[in-house]
Design a protein around this motif. Structure first.
Motif, PDB file in Angstrom:
ATOM      1  N   LEU A  40      55.189 -74.527 -41.275  1.00  0.00           N
ATOM      2  CA  LEU A  40      54.583 -73.312 -40.811  1.00  0.00           C
ATOM      3  C   LEU A  40      54.004 -72.550 -42.120  1.00  0.00           C
ATOM      4  N   GLY A  41      54.779 -72.625 -43.296  1.00  0.00           N
ATOM      5  CA  GLY A  41      54.209 -71.876 -44.413  1.00  0.00           C
ATOM      6  C   GLY A  41      52.749 -72.131 -44.742  1.00  0.00           C
ATOM      7  N   ILE A  42      52.730 -73.746 -44.616  1.00  0.00           N
ATOM      8  CA  ILE A  42      51.204 -74.228 -44.954  1.00  0.00           C
ATOM      9  C   ILE A  42      50.242 -73.557 -43.784  1.00  0.00           C
ATOM     10  N   TRP A  43      50.651 -73.495 -42.655  1.00  0.00           N
ATOM     11  CA  TRP A  43      49.889 -72.830 -41.561  1.00  0.00           C
ATOM     12  C   TRP A  43      49.572 -71.419 -41.691  1.00  0.00           C
ATOM     13  N   PHE A  44      50.556 -70.745 -42.296  1.00  0.00           N
ATOM     14  CA  PHE A  44      50.392 -69.290 -42.603  1.00  0.00           C
ATOM     15  C   PHE A  44      49.178 -68.970 -43.676  1.00  0.00           C
ATOM     16  N   VAL A  45      49.413 -69.934 -44.713  1.00  0.00           N
ATOM     17  CA  VAL A  45      48.496 -69.758 -45.855  1.00  0.00           C
ATOM     18  C   VAL A  45      47.187 -70.040 -45.327  1.00  0.00           C
ATOM     19  N   ALA A  46      46.929 -71.391 -44.584  1.00  0.00           N
ATOM     20  CA  ALA A  46      45.653 -71.641 -44.346  1.00  0.00           C
ATOM     21  C   ALA A  46      45.123 -70.727 -43.124  1.00  0.00           C
ATOM     22  N   GLY A  47      46.095 -70.092 -42.091  1.00  0.00           N
ATOM     23  CA  GLY A  47      45.446 -69.347 -41.109  1.00  0.00           C
ATOM     24  C   GLY A  47      45.250 -68.017 -41.505  1.00  0.00           C
ATOM     25  N   TYR A  48      46.057 -67.370 -42.184  1.00  0.00           N
ATOM     26  CA  TYR A  48      45.862 -66.074 -42.461  1.00  0.00           C
ATOM     27  C   TYR A  48      45.583 -65.613 -44.000  1.00  0.00           C
ATOM     28  N   VAL A  49      46.410 -66.170 -44.911  1.00  0.00           N
ATOM     29  CA  VAL A  49      45.788 -65.915 -46.255  1.00  0.00           C
ATOM     30  C   VAL A  49      44.521 -66.150 -46.819  1.00  0.00           C
ATOM     31  N   LEU A  50      44.279 -67.515 -46.396  1.00  0.00           N
ATOM     32  CA  LEU A  50      42.882 -67.819 -46.900  1.00  0.00           C
ATOM     33  C   LEU A  50      41.718 -67.362 -46.135  1.00  0.00           C
ATOM     34  N   SER A  51      42.183 -67.319 -44.844  1.00  0.00           N
ATOM     35  CA  SER A  51      41.230 -66.875 -43.843  1.00  0.00           C
ATOM     36  C   SER A  51      40.766 -65.281 -43.795  1.00  0.00           C
ATOM     37  N   ILE A  52      41.662 -64.511 -44.224  1.00  0.00           N
ATOM     38  CA  ILE A  52      41.531 -63.160 -44.361  1.00  0.00           C
ATOM     39  C   ILE A  52      41.543 -62.447 -45.426  1.00  0.00           C
ATOM     40  N   PHE A  53      42.550 -62.708 -46.429  1.00  0.00           N
ATOM     41  CA  PHE A  53      42.859 -61.963 -47.353  1.00  0.00           C
ATOM     42  C   PHE A  53      42.012 -62.444 -48.562  1.00  0.00           C
ATOM     43  N   PHE A  72      35.927 -71.554 -43.225  1.00  0.00           N
ATOM     44  CA  PHE A  72      37.713 -71.879 -43.234  1.00  0.00           C
ATOM     45  C   PHE A  72      38.095 -70.980 -42.150  1.00  0.00           C
ATOM     46  N   ALA A  73      37.528 -69.767 -41.797  1.00  0.00           N
ATOM     47  CA  ALA A  73      38.142 -68.991 -40.864  1.00  0.00           C
ATOM     48  C   ALA A  73      37.941 -69.616 -39.373  1.00  0.00           C
ATOM     49  N   GLN A  74      36.601 -70.177 -39.383  1.00  0.00           N
ATOM     50  CA  GLN A  74      36.144 -70.657 -38.190  1.00  0.00           C
ATOM     51  C   GLN A  74      36.666 -72.105 -37.750  1.00  0.00           C
ATOM     52  N   GLN A  75      36.658 -72.905 -38.804  1.00  0.00           N
ATOM     53  CA  GLN A  75      36.776 -74.468 -38.632  1.00  0.00           C
ATOM     54  C   GLN A  75      37.989 -74.810 -39.583  1.00  0.00           C
ATOM     55  N   GLY A  76      38.059 -74.326 -40.846  1.00  0.00           N
ATOM     56  CA  GLY A  76      38.962 -75.047 -41.548  1.00  0.00           C
ATOM     57  C   GLY A  76      40.262 -75.003 -41.207  1.00  0.00           C
ATOM     58  N   ALA A  77      40.625 -73.755 -40.715  1.00  0.00           N
ATOM     59  CA  ALA A  77      42.173 -73.684 -40.179  1.00  0.00           C
ATOM     60  C   ALA A  77      42.409 -74.353 -39.131  1.00  0.00           C
ATOM     61  N   MET A  78      41.535 -74.631 -38.197  1.00  0.00           N
ATOM     62  CA  MET A  78      41.722 -75.627 -36.935  1.00  0.00           C
ATOM     63  C   MET A  78      42.086 -77.006 -37.621  1.00  0.00           C
ATOM     64  N   TYR A  79      41.117 -77.346 -38.546  1.00  0.00           N
ATOM     65  CA  TYR A  79      41.586 -78.880 -38.919  1.00  0.00           C
ATOM     66  C   TYR A  79      42.964 -78.736 -39.913  1.00  0.00           C
ATOM     67  N   VAL A  80      43.288 -77.943 -40.435  1.00  0.00           N
ATOM     68  CA  VAL A  80      44.580 -77.739 -41.202  1.00  0.00           C
ATOM     69  C   VAL A  80      45.523 -77.904 -40.025  1.00  0.00           C
ATOM     70  N   PHE A  81      45.602 -77.230 -38.899  1.00  0.00           N
ATOM     71  CA  PHE A  81      46.439 -77.261 -37.925  1.00  0.00           C
ATOM     72  C   PHE A  81      46.531 -78.591 -37.333  1.00  0.00           C
ATOM     73  N   VAL A  82      45.497 -79.271 -37.015  1.00  0.00           N
ATOM     74  CA  VAL A  82      45.548 -80.585 -36.381  1.00  0.00           C
ATOM     75  C   VAL A  82      46.410 -81.550 -37.449  1.00  0.00           C
ATOM     76  N   GLY A  83      46.157 -81.302 -38.553  1.00  0.00           N
ATOM     77  CA  GLY A  83      46.737 -82.209 -39.965  1.00  0.00           C
ATOM     78  C   GLY A  83      48.013 -81.968 -39.808  1.00  0.00           C
ATOM     79  N   LEU A  84      48.598 -80.509 -39.593  1.00  0.00           N
ATOM     80  CA  LEU A  84      49.828 -80.494 -39.741  1.00  0.00           C
ATOM     81  C   LEU A  84      50.809 -81.296 -38.430  1.00  0.00           C
ATOM     82  N   ILE A  85      50.046 -80.997 -37.191  1.00  0.00           N
ATOM     83  CA  ILE A  85      50.718 -81.605 -36.099  1.00  0.00           C
ATOM     84  C   ILE A  85      50.998 -82.906 -36.607  1.00  0.00           C
ATOM     85  N   LEU A  86      49.862 -83.659 -36.969  1.00  0.00           N
ATOM     86  CA  LEU A  86      49.954 -85.094 -37.303  1.00  0.00           C
ATOM     87  C   LEU A  86      51.160 -85.411 -38.198  1.00  0.00           C
ATOM     88  N   ALA A  87      51.220 -84.500 -39.429  1.00  0.00           N
ATOM     89  CA  ALA A  87      52.256 -84.601 -40.455  1.00  0.00           C
ATOM     90  C   ALA A  87      53.623 -84.409 -39.658  1.00  0.00           C
TER      91      ALA A  87
END
Length: 103
Positions: A40-53, A72-87
């Motif tokens: 969830l920390g990785i998801w937060f960084v990918a979804g909010y910190v990198l995409s917004i801040f 990253f805001a449009q596609q990258g965060a989604m790919y990270v999320f799918v990767g996190l589900i797999l992990a």
């Protein structure tokens, strides 16, 4: 020694096995929670910190013809999320087998 169906000394074997199983399940859930917090920390960084801040800093880099912040805001965060589900699936599969709670 046993009198009237009760043990005089020590704990019954059932209580010891239950205590061991309870301790094992506590360790299982602690590891499970640790996995969830890290992912969830990785998801937060990918979804909010990198995409917004950090979007302005990332926009200085281009990826596939688009600014990296936009990508990253449009596609990258989604790919990270799918990767996190797999992990999480792989980590939990291994943890379930380690603690013998797999199906």
């Amino acid at each position: 020694m046993e009198t009237n169906g009760h043990m005089q000394h020590g704990t019954p074997a059932g209580d010891t096995a239950k205590a061991d199983n309870d301790a094992k399940m506590r360790r299982y859930w602690q590891r499970n929670l640790r996995y969830m917090v890290v992912l969830l920390g990785i998801w937060f960084v990918a979804g909010y910190v990198l995409s917004i801040f950090f979007v302005n800093q990332l926009n200085a880099i281009h990826f596939g013809g688009f600014p990296l912040g936009f990508w990253f805001a449009q596609q990258g965060a989604m790919y990270v999320f799918v990767g996190l589900i797999l992990a999480y699936f792989l980590l939990m599969d291994r943890l379930d087998k380690e603690f013998d709670v797999h199906e």
